[in-house]
Design a protein around this motif. Sequence first.
Motif, mmCIF file in Angstrom:
data_model
loop_
_atom_site.group_PDB
_atom_site.id
_atom_site.type_symbol
_atom_site.label_atom_id
_atom_site.label_comp_id
_atom_site.label_asym_id
_atom_site.label_seq_id
_atom_site.Cartn_x
_atom_site.Cartn_y
_atom_site.Cartn_z
ATOM 1 N N ILE A 150 36.757 35.283 44.852
ATOM 2 C CA ILE A 150 37.423 36.592 44.877
ATOM 3 C C ILE A 150 36.483 37.622 45.496
ATOM 4 C CG2 ILE A 150 38.310 38.472 43.446
ATOM 5 C CD1 ILE A 150 39.312 36.336 41.498
ATOM 6 N N THR A 151 37.001 38.346 46.474
ATOM 7 C CA THR A 151 36.176 39.351 47.160
ATOM 8 C C THR A 151 36.630 40.782 46.872
ATOM 9 O OG1 THR A 151 37.538 39.175 49.152
ATOM 10 C CG2 THR A 151 35.564 37.767 49.019
ATOM 11 N N GLU A 152 37.862 40.965 46.442
ATOM 12 C CA GLU A 152 38.382 42.299 46.120
ATOM 13 C C GLU A 152 38.133 42.607 44.647
ATOM 14 O OE1 GLU A 152 39.797 44.408 48.359
ATOM 15 O OE2 GLU A 152 39.293 42.916 49.873
ATOM 16 N N PRO A 153 38.045 43.880 44.279
ATOM 17 C CA PRO A 153 37.892 44.225 42.862
ATOM 18 C C PRO A 153 39.062 43.700 42.024
ATOM 19 C CG PRO A 153 37.462 46.137 44.236
ATOM 20 C CD PRO A 153 38.017 45.065 45.142
ATOM 21 N N ILE A 154 38.761 43.231 40.844
ATOM 22 C CA ILE A 154 39.770 42.692 39.930
ATOM 23 C C ILE A 154 40.207 43.813 38.985
ATOM 24 C CG2 ILE A 154 40.232 40.986 38.141
ATOM 25 C CD1 ILE A 154 37.876 39.336 39.331
ATOM 26 N N ASP A 155 41.506 44.093 38.962
ATOM 27 C CA ASP A 155 42.064 45.112 38.067
ATOM 28 C C ASP A 155 42.445 44.520 36.711
ATOM 29 O OD1 ASP A 155 42.052 47.290 39.964
ATOM 30 O OD2 ASP A 155 43.704 46.260 40.949
ATOM 31 N N VAL A 156 43.045 43.334 36.748
ATOM 32 C CA VAL A 156 43.517 42.666 35.536
ATOM 33 C C VAL A 156 43.039 41.219 35.575
ATOM 34 C CG1 VAL A 156 45.526 41.926 34.209
ATOM 35 C CG2 VAL A 156 45.571 44.122 35.412
ATOM 36 N N LEU A 157 42.390 40.798 34.506
ATOM 37 C CA LEU A 157 41.869 39.434 34.417
ATOM 38 C C LEU A 157 42.398 38.798 33.145
ATOM 39 C CD1 LEU A 157 39.848 37.267 35.509
ATOM 40 C CD2 LEU A 157 38.157 38.311 33.989
ATOM 41 N N TYR A 158 42.994 37.618 33.279
ATOM 42 C CA TYR A 158 43.490 36.858 32.131
ATOM 43 C C TYR A 158 42.781 35.517 32.134
ATOM 44 C CZ TYR A 158 46.717 34.279 29.100
ATOM 45 O OH TYR A 158 47.268 33.517 28.097
ATOM 46 N N LEU A 159 42.008 35.239 31.092
ATOM 47 C CA LEU A 159 41.269 33.983 31.009
ATOM 48 C C LEU A 159 41.895 33.088 29.953
ATOM 49 C CD1 LEU A 159 37.566 35.239 31.250
ATOM 50 C CD2 LEU A 159 39.057 34.392 33.074
ATOM 51 N N ASP A 160 42.348 31.903 30.402
ATOM 52 C CA ASP A 160 42.995 30.952 29.500
ATOM 53 C C ASP A 160 42.748 29.518 29.965
ATOM 54 O OD1 ASP A 160 44.493 29.926 27.422
ATOM 55 O OD2 ASP A 160 46.402 30.211 28.445
#
Length: 95
Positions: free
Chosen positions: A8-18
């Motif tokens: 990922i190179t763009e800023p992450i706004d929402v991250l869901y880790l599962d």
Amino acid sequence: SLDALKNITEPIDVLYLDSYDHDDANPEPCQLHQLEEAKIAIPKMAEKSIILLDDAEFSDGGKVKLSGPFIEQSGFKCVTREYQNLYQRGYDHLF
């Protein structure tokens, strides 16, 4: 998931880790994996962003046992501690 996060190179706004299922008999692999995901993702998070972690409500700390404290030490505030934990950064009153 680790390779995908690394790319990922763009800023992450929402991250869901599962990733990984929680295993009561052996929780460490899922806990370590989610921590590694968080370590990769945190530097890529947008100034205003949220993170949702799954499988948090287990007596052994669930998948968030290691990643939750790391995320909080990285400047995120935990606003919901239930089966899923929700963290936010950069918002006064998002949730």
